[in-house]
Design a protein around this motif. Sequence first.
Motif, PDB file in Angstrom:
ATOM      1  N   SER A   8      30.622 -36.063  72.877  1.00  0.00           N
ATOM      2  CA  SER A   8      30.265 -35.232  74.158  1.00  0.00           C
ATOM      3  C   SER A   8      30.702 -33.632  73.670  1.00  0.00           C
ATOM      4  CB  SER A   8      31.539 -35.600  74.989  1.00  0.00           C
ATOM      5  OG  SER A   8      32.711 -35.447  74.396  1.00  0.00           O
ATOM      6  N   GLN A   9      31.501 -33.324  72.748  1.00  0.00           N
ATOM      7  CA  GLN A   9      31.712 -31.776  72.493  1.00  0.00           C
ATOM      8  C   GLN A   9      30.389 -31.387  71.736  1.00  0.00           C
ATOM      9  OE1 GLN A   9      35.172 -31.822  70.028  1.00  0.00           O
ATOM     10  NE2 GLN A   9      36.404 -31.425  71.581  1.00  0.00           N
ATOM     11  N   ALA A  10      29.759 -32.063  71.061  1.00  0.00           N
ATOM     12  CA  ALA A  10      28.585 -31.550  70.285  1.00  0.00           C
ATOM     13  C   ALA A  10      27.345 -31.502  71.329  1.00  0.00           C
ATOM     14  CB  ALA A  10      27.997 -32.433  69.036  1.00  0.00           C
ATOM     15  N   ARG A  11      27.387 -32.335  72.285  1.00  0.00           N
ATOM     16  CA  ARG A  11      26.362 -32.447  73.238  1.00  0.00           C
ATOM     17  C   ARG A  11      26.476 -31.073  74.189  1.00  0.00           C
ATOM     18  NH1 ARG A  11      27.543 -37.673  74.120  1.00  0.00           N
ATOM     19  NH2 ARG A  11      28.289 -36.977  75.917  1.00  0.00           N
ATOM     20  N   ALA A  12      28.000 -30.731  74.508  1.00  0.00           N
ATOM     21  CA  ALA A  12      28.094 -29.645  75.287  1.00  0.00           C
ATOM     22  C   ALA A  12      27.657 -28.384  74.557  1.00  0.00           C
ATOM     23  CB  ALA A  12      29.508 -29.573  75.819  1.00  0.00           C
ATOM     24  N   TRP A  13      28.213 -28.328  73.340  1.00  0.00           N
ATOM     25  CA  TRP A  13      27.740 -26.945  72.668  1.00  0.00           C
ATOM     26  C   TRP A  13      26.366 -26.848  72.373  1.00  0.00           C
ATOM     27  CZ3 TRP A  13      25.639 -26.145  67.589  1.00  0.00           C
ATOM     28  CH2 TRP A  13      26.024 -24.925  67.159  1.00  0.00           C
ATOM     29  N   LEU A  14      25.659 -28.130  72.346  1.00  0.00           N
ATOM     30  CA  LEU A  14      24.201 -27.775  72.226  1.00  0.00           C
ATOM     31  C   LEU A  14      23.569 -27.376  73.438  1.00  0.00           C
ATOM     32  CD1 LEU A  14      23.038 -30.951  70.135  1.00  0.00           C
ATOM     33  CD2 LEU A  14      22.811 -28.500  69.492  1.00  0.00           C
ATOM     34  N   ASN A  15      24.329 -27.780  74.783  1.00  0.00           N
ATOM     35  CA  ASN A  15      23.792 -27.135  75.917  1.00  0.00           C
ATOM     36  C   ASN A  15      24.235 -25.876  76.381  1.00  0.00           C
ATOM     37  OD1 ASN A  15      22.674 -28.156  78.345  1.00  0.00           O
ATOM     38  ND2 ASN A  15      24.538 -27.880  79.369  1.00  0.00           N
ATOM     39  N   GLY A  16      24.992 -25.267  75.239  1.00  0.00           N
ATOM     40  CA  GLY A  16      25.164 -23.657  75.628  1.00  0.00           C
ATOM     41  C   GLY A  16      26.661 -23.312  75.585  1.00  0.00           C
ATOM     42  N   GLU A  17      27.597 -24.463  75.797  1.00  0.00           N
ATOM     43  CA  GLU A  17      28.977 -24.320  75.828  1.00  0.00           C
ATOM     44  C   GLU A  17      29.470 -23.932  74.650  1.00  0.00           C
ATOM     45  OE1 GLU A  17      32.992 -27.068  76.906  1.00  0.00           O
ATOM     46  OE2 GLU A  17      31.172 -27.224  78.137  1.00  0.00           O
ATOM     47  N   PRO A  18      30.469 -22.543  74.541  1.00  0.00           N
ATOM     48  CA  PRO A  18      30.960 -22.045  73.173  1.00  0.00           C
ATOM     49  C   PRO A  18      32.301 -23.156  72.906  1.00  0.00           C
ATOM     50  CG  PRO A  18      30.843 -20.475  74.885  1.00  0.00           C
ATOM     51  CD  PRO A  18      30.651 -21.502  75.743  1.00  0.00           C
TER      52      PRO A  18
END
Length: 865
Positions: free
Chosen positions: A514-524
């Motif tokens: 989930s952290q990797a998906r959020a990061w790819l989605n633009g979340e720092p």
Amino acid sequence: MTVAGVTTALLASTLLGAGSAVITADPAAAAGDELTSSAVTVKNRDYALSRDDAPFPDLEVSVSQTKDLVSQGIRVSWKNGMQSERPSSTVGGTNFLQIAQCWGEDADHPGHPDRRTCVYGGTLGQGSYRDGTTDAAAVAEEDRGYTHFSESFFSPTYTGIPFVAANSAGEADDTKAPADRVLNNLTTNAAGDIVQKTGDAYVDLNTNQFFTAYTTNEIKWAGTGADGTGSVPFEVQTTTQSTALGCGTPVEQPDGAVTGRSCWLVIIPRGQGDSGSAEINRSGLWWDAWEHHLAVKLDFKPVGVRCEIGEAERQLAGSELISEAMGSWQPELCKGENGSPFVLSDGREADALVKAAGTAPSPLAFTSRPLDMDRIGGTVDPLAYAPVALSGIAISFSIDRQPHPQNASAEEKARAGLPMTQLKLTPRLVAKLLTASYVDALPDGADKSHIGYESFENPGKNPRTIVQDKEFQAINDPEWSKQIMVGASVADALAPSGRSDLAVRLWEYVLSDSQARAWLNGEPDENGMVVNPRYSTNAEINPGGVALALPADGFPKADPIEKPDETESNPSNGTGPINLVTWRPFTRSFADSAYRVLRGDGLVLGEWDRNARPPKFLTQPRQLFGSQKVIGVTTAPAAELYQTATAALLNPAGEYVLPTRESIAAAAAAMTPNAQQAKVLEYSFSGGAAKAAPSAYPLTMPVYAALNPRQTDVEERAAYADLIRYAVEDGQVPGTDVGQLPPGYAPLPAAWVTQALVAAAAIEVGSLPTAPAGASTSAAGGSSSGSLGGVTTPSGSGVPTQGSGASTPMTEPVVTGEAAGELAGALTPADPAGGMLSAAVPIGIALGLAAALAVPVMSRLRRRA
């Protein structure tokens, strides 16, 4: 096992905390039986020509493998040395080892290599040349035949040990003749250059037509820790990579057997000074150093496929993950009633499956995923799936310590140049390595403001490389935070071009978190690092207005960034343009990535040669041991073959696991049937079985042989069936000998063998198997029976087999542990037409590949691109 030439335990050699000595691996203790069966340990006191006055009198050197060698890596480890100091521009270092490969035996000292036949001198470094000037009084008696003594102040005494190649015309059986002939014609001119007595032609004994700084495999400096131990991988070259060595050249014996030509591995201890010099600045081939050498004989498999000329070739296509196993099996597959030479074309598995699904003859397909039914417009999968191999993807690395001059402790500074041996990665860290999001992953001189970098004074929050990433530092040994390695080769991972199941699987691993998906989605991330927006799965963030579609079946260079051409605006100092692919080229294959890591070759862009016509960028020579820093995406068998260290990856159970035989088998036990095809298993990152398997390696993948049994070529189907039978029976015996299962693979579980034998029989008779009532249709279920055309065939009887070798399946692994929290989520949208991938610098692919050095040919199995 881990990957290609080094066992995982070896690759991961234990690193103690800050302030402790480095513990290096003992190959005899760490490597598996298939390696240690030919491991050799040699001691100074038992072997050296001069023993008592050696730099390290009690030195013991262990070599992980000395038989059944091909183009690969081997591990050289030692103990009872002394703590090393790194080389400088004027000194070769202190208390270190030099390692080289030689082809000839010394007639004057049987059981020792001839120093003139060693590939040595190509690195052009202090203490590692073949020649140099010296004082006449310092010349050893054994070097006098290679010395031109001073005739005047302007012509100093010169000693040089020429290289004699194995393929020297007419001189293969008399190695002394060419050496003496060359030396007798050498002298020096007033400028100190080496010249021929009969003319004025410059002679360079270190740069020649046989090896250069780009091709040599020598190690000029191998460092020792404070505890007196050390360990490095060494690249073994066959005649394919070095005709001058000729190792592995087929030699027919009196009894008709064909063997490979043997060679030598030589280890030269270097202390604190040379004869006539208080420092190490003279050749290790000169007698005062050479007399202390240790060496072991290296026995090679004969180079080339050992099949009868004229036999019909059978085509194979698909997964590169099977290539190392096929290379081992091929000589045995030439035997028998349906024996054939097989030609493997590494390529996109999905395309190979489409061809294999038809009724016209096609290559046997190797895949880790089932057929995409939409591509054939049908509703029934016509393929028989036979599991033939079990392995996985690996992240290789070779990173040597470069301690911070202020922040590192004295003990940490003393380990400068020694390799880091442990590295952990999370899915998000893998994502960062694949998305050009670290500052140094983008070309120097280009606008990097889209990742927050404005200038050296205002760098933004994205680190230069993974080594400076606080997320990386938080999960790895504290000593990593004291290192200052920078550069493109530790800011991303070398990866191949092309499309594959392996690439899909690596992206699926990234998206399982989930952290990797959020990061790819633009979340720092927690430290403010952001994804390169060109790789974002959020269309609102991606400058192209289209989300990057993941999982992808390749490793896109999605950022069209370019350092502009400055040759006209700044003709004196300007360089040509640099895009993302010329800056970070693709490798030629997953195996090539491991080979580059072994050699320390990060494919780093070199200097601009404005004098070339046309002007061009050069390629930097490989990084030598002590200064290596390369990361690459590869396979477990290739990492084993080339002896590269591998990263421990976070699995769904919350554990960091290395790719070992045991961890790969544990992942197989946690696999479940694919939703589209029950006969194809997969390791589901979101499944309960994976979350309850703490010892499972997360990037484990099965390889299936797949073919439509109704294809019309009966003879070809029979050959493919025999291949499958051999692969799952005799081919499952782990080892390095011809026909065995190479390191990097785990033997197949018994239920998988049953499924494969049923599929092989179906392919041979031309009818898909149908499961009897109540029988499981998947290997996961451990079904002991299947049927051919409705006829039930119990495992171990009624299924045609080849040869008398018995299958040696691994004992079924047991999954243990408690389930971890949810990691998986929805995948990103399908790749739209004309999206971001089409905008990514396509011309750079050709430029990047052109910049790559030649990868060694896997001579055991011919391939077609």
